[in-house]
Design an enzyme around this catalytic site. Structure first.
Site, PDB file in Angstrom:
ATOM      1  N   ASP A 196     -12.267  18.357 -21.102  1.00 55.53           N
ATOM      2  CA  ASP A 196     -12.306  17.088 -20.376  1.00 55.53           C
ATOM      3  C   ASP A 196     -10.943  16.914 -19.726  1.00 55.53           C
ATOM      4  O   ASP A 196     -10.040  17.726 -19.986  1.00 55.53           O
ATOM      5  CB  ASP A 196     -12.632  15.912 -21.318  1.00 55.53           C
ATOM      6  CG  ASP A 196     -13.417  14.823 -20.593  1.00 55.53           C
ATOM      7  OD1 ASP A 196     -12.902  14.281 -19.602  1.00 55.53           O
ATOM      8  OD2 ASP A 196     -14.542  14.512 -21.012  1.00 55.53           O
ATOM      9  N   GLU A 220     -21.392  11.506 -15.516  1.00 53.80           N
ATOM     10  CA  GLU A 220     -20.395  10.678 -14.823  1.00 53.80           C
ATOM     11  C   GLU A 220     -19.629  11.391 -13.698  1.00 53.80           C
ATOM     12  O   GLU A 220     -18.447  11.122 -13.490  1.00 53.80           O
ATOM     13  CB  GLU A 220     -19.388  10.108 -15.837  1.00 53.80           C
ATOM     14  CG  GLU A 220     -20.039   9.192 -16.849  1.00 53.80           C
ATOM     15  CD  GLU A 220     -19.045   8.602 -17.847  1.00 53.80           C
ATOM     16  OE1 GLU A 220     -19.118   7.391 -18.075  1.00 53.80           O
ATOM     17  OE2 GLU A 220     -18.218   9.337 -18.401  1.00 53.80           O
ATOM     18  N   HIS A 268     -15.589  15.331 -14.997  1.00 48.62           N
ATOM     19  CA  HIS A 268     -14.724  15.367 -16.189  1.00 48.62           C
ATOM     20  C   HIS A 268     -13.960  16.679 -16.283  1.00 48.62           C
ATOM     21  O   HIS A 268     -13.811  17.234 -17.373  1.00 48.62           O
ATOM     22  CB  HIS A 268     -15.560  15.160 -17.458  1.00 48.62           C
ATOM     23  CG  HIS A 268     -15.932  13.721 -17.698  1.00 48.62           C
ATOM     24  ND1 HIS A 268     -15.062  12.799 -18.223  1.00 48.62           N
ATOM     25  CD2 HIS A 268     -17.093  13.053 -17.471  1.00 48.62           C
ATOM     26  CE1 HIS A 268     -15.666  11.619 -18.321  1.00 48.62           C
ATOM     27  NE2 HIS A 268     -16.901  11.744 -17.864  1.00 48.62           N
TER      28      HIS A 268
HETATM   29  C1  ACM Z   1     -20.682  10.013 -22.000  1.00 44.57           C
HETATM   30  O1  ACM Z   1     -20.465   9.109 -22.814  1.00 44.57           O
HETATM   31  N1  ACM Z   1     -20.053  10.037 -20.839  1.00 44.57           N
HETATM   32  C2  ACM Z   1     -21.650  11.061 -22.267  1.00 44.57           C
END
Ligand code: ACM
Ligand code: ZN
Length: 735
Positions: free
Chosen positions: A181, A314, A258
């Protein structure tokens, strides 16, 4: 004479066995019978097992050889037997006074039988002896998981192993590691050494400091660097250690979002439209796919998991809109938009992963733009993604934020280490049901289980991580293993009291059962009465309470069951023990606006409607979380008019707001009140300005008040000025 003594002894032994019948196995087995007598572990207790299960026998032997009676010799044995007629992971366990027999079809079943013995060993009140029991047991769901985010905060291998030891005791069988991440790449990849050389270490120790101070990376070896990564040998060691405890380790390598840390090390993988930092790969660039495939080839070599997690959550799609390569990809492939571009990327990865005989697993955003044929879905934004995927015959793991996100507070935030927000106490986890009522019966087979997720932005140490995980994961273990009909909160609480000893033995930090009293109110609008009941995480505590706002003492009322309140009252309740917590309280007030119509000049947030237009005057008070269905949220100013339905005399208008800045909830700048007799001409009655600092990071509540001389009014206009993010309000009280 001898015969009589023998008979009396038998009765006596039988009596003792009945008196200590309670055993505390979590998760609750499918079938459990406690029989008379005890099995004793001696120094020379024999352990007999088929060759491939010898490590399991050895494990039980090691644990049970640490006690006083193991100094003595006796004649008892534990026998592991293969039984091909049982199902996968199923076991039977028969403990008599001299023999424990565990039968299973496979390694996991044999281990679960052993773990049941281990639990009996730690929770017994008679050291070295465990109750004779008959158990027949198997899991309700195949998938029982925990995710640990090792990117936002890195945890050493020793912690992961300790975690595996204890998760296995509760029959959790999947450990999902969020390895990559923006906060750091955590796995050695031979082909791309810069991932760990340049992006596994950062400038600040905690995620929060790092986030606020430019989010920089530092080279491995820099004296100022914080972070770390698992070498490929570490990964193999974790996988093997977990396998011995019947736990599968799922690696997660995030794409296409991410991924700031990857793009810091390999900026050529970002869109050409990007200047500066980005978290998204360029999907128009074939190197992105080469990179992902190379990385996943190494990952699959290390992790035998059938599930390979590629994230998918996201992704901000803005850069793709402006990138020539991404736009060309859209045109060349006849894609409709950036959602379909993301879906293109996931489908391409799915082909690659399924070509290697594994399943692609991703967060529920992978539904957007079309789900790849063999993909499996983790439903985190509620259950809807999971429901949709199951309807399309895709396997689903439920992990909805409201009940499975262990980064939320578990007790009153006022006394807790800072968390990201939200409120997820133990009981709420325990009451979670992974099969959604809305899902058709014939699609329920696609719900493979559930998982708790610990995101670690606010979890800077391993002790803190354990604290967030335990005991909530123990509650989840019963959710995913036991039949829903066998679940019983009171019984679980009682069993759990015996398990803290086990957690202490494994040196696991855990959240202690709260002294907080959950004061439940049930309001009857017609009779203007409120039924009050108390609930607690303590097992059968003595709860003292008052109704006049004074602090309860041991001379106050002792709670004996629900009671009714008919007038304005401040209920205060407390458990009075060594922890000396402040009492919890709730205000019951059938005030002048109670149950009156409210009209909104500006609508409330669609995401946080609470109970709609009745919320602000329904008599219920918002609790510790804005997700409780009482706090109404606004991302704008708030402007409502309450109609008292007759002209009345009023002197006070007040309302409670909350602030928790982690998720962006702030006090309003001010509130303002106007009154009117006819609903046309309004008189300004004053303003109450905020006094709470917007940088105050703990959870705070404030009553904003406008007092006035007794005033005739039928309509009350209540305005609150948004400061930033969200404002959350509950109950406008008019007196
Ligand atoms: C997440 O909480 N973005 C999977
Ligand atoms: Zn691009």
């Amino acid at each position: 004479m001898k015969k009589i003594v023998f008979a009396i002894t038998l009765i006596f032994v039988g009596y003792i066995a009945v008196a200590q019948k309670q055993v505390s196995i979590i998760p609750e087995p499918q079938f459990l019978k406690v029989n008379n007598g005890n099995f004793t572990f001696y120094k020379n207790t024999q352990f007999i097992a088929p060759a491939s299960w010898k490590p399991i026998a050895k494990y039980v032997q090691q644990i049970t050889s640490t006690s006083i009676s193991t100094l003595q010799k006796g004649n008892t044995r534990i026998v592991f037997k293969e039984n091909k007629n049982l199902a996968a992971s199923e076991y039977t366990l028969e403990a008599t006074t001299n023999t424990i027999t565990i039968a299973a079809k496979d390694y996991a079943g044999a281990l679960y039988g052993a773990q049941t013995i281990v639990q009996l060993w730690y929770t017994t009140n008679t050291p070295s002896r465990i109750a004779c029991v008959t158990v027949k047991d198997k899991p309700r769901f195949d998938y029982r998981g925990l995710m640990l985010d090792v990117s936002r905060n890195f945890y050493p291998v020793s912690f992961i192993k300790n975690l595996i030891d204890v998760l296995s005791i509760y029959k959790i069988n999947n450990l999902h590691l969020h390895l990559t991440d923006g906060a750091g790449w955590r796995l050695e990849i031979k082909k791309y050494p810069l991932l760990t050389k340049q992006a596994a270490f950062r400038t600040h120790k905690t995620w929060k400091e790092w986030w606020k101070n430019g989010m920089g990376y530092l080279q491995e070896g820099d004296p100022l660097a914080y972070g770390g990564y698992y070498t490929q040998n570490d990964a193999k060691e974790i996988v093997a250690y977990a396998a011995a405890k019947a736990i599968n380790v799922i690696p997660e390598i995030e794409m296409p979002g991410h991924s700031d840390e990857v793009l810091a090390a390999y900026p050529n993988l970002a869109c050409d439209s990007v200047k500066g930092r980005t978290g998204e790969f360029c999907i128009g660039n074939d190197s992105t796919f080469t990179f992902m495939q190379d990385v996943l080839t190494e990952v699959m070599g290390l992790f035998p998991s059938k599930y390979i997690h590629i994230g998918g959550d996201e992704a901000a799609k803005g850069h793709w809109k402006k990138c020539t390569k991404c736009q060309k990809r859209i045109t060349d492939n006849g894609l409709k938009d950036e959602d379909e571009l993301q879906s293109y990327a996931i489908q391409r990865m799915e082909k690659f992963i399924s070509g290697k005989g594994r399943y692609l697993l991703g967060w529920d955003e992978i539904l957007e733009g079309g789900l790849a044929p063999g993909a499996r879905v983790m439903s985190w934004r509620g259950e809807q993604g999971g429901i949709e995927a199951a309807r399309q015959n895709h396997d689903v793991i439920m992990t909805p934020g409201g009940t499975c996100y262990f980064d939320k507070y578990q007790q009153n935030p006022a006394g807790e280490p800072e968390a990201i927000g939200g409120f997820l106490p133990l009981q709420k986890v325990y009451e979670y049901e992974p099969l959604p009522a809305a899902l058709e019966k014939d699609k329920q087979q696609f719900i493979k289980g559930a998982q708790a997720n610990l995101w670690t932005e606010y979890v800077p140490t391993q002790e803190h991580a354990a604290y967030m995980i335990f005991p909530r994961i123990i509650a989840l273990s019963e959710v995913v293993w036991s039949n829903s009909a066998a679940k019983n909160w009171a019984q679980f609480q009682e069993k759990l009291t015996a398990h803290y000893k086990l957690l202490q033995a494994f040196n696991i930090n855990y959240c202690r059962p709260s002294n907080r009293i959950d004061i439940k109110t049930s309001i009857d609008t017609a009779s203007r009465s409120a039924q009050i009941s108390f609930n607690s995480e303590q097992f059968k505590p003595t709860i003292y309470y008052t109704t006049d706002g004074t602090n309860p003492t041991t001379a106050s009322n002792v709670y004996a069951g629900a009671f009714l309140i008919h007038e304005k009252a401040t209920i205060k309740a407390a458990i009075i023990n060594a922890k000396k917590s402040a009492p919890d309280s709730v205000l019951i007030n059938f005030h002048k606006a109670f149950n009156k119509p409210v009209t909104y000049q500006i609508p409330y947030s669609k995401s946080y409607p609470a109970a709609g237009a009745s919320t602000l005057v329904n008599g219920y008070r918002g609790t510790l979380t804005y997700q409780d269905g009482q706090w109404q949220g606004f991302t704008s100013n708030m402007d409502v008019v309450i109609d008292l339905q007759k002209v009345d005399t009023i002197h006070l208008v007040q309302a409670n707001f909350m602030q928790i800045i982690g998720p962006g909830v702030y006090m309003p700048k001010y509130i303002e009140v106007q009154t009117s007799v006819d609903g046309i001409n309004y008189t300004n009655q004053g303003r109450d300005n905020n006094t709470v600092s917007p940088t105050e990071s703990s959870l705070l509540f404030k009553d904003f008040k406008v007092q006035m001389k007794p005033t005739a009014a039928r309509y009350i206009k209540f305005v609150s000025k948004l400061q930033s993010g969200f404002q959350f309000i509950d109950e406008i009280i008019v007196e």
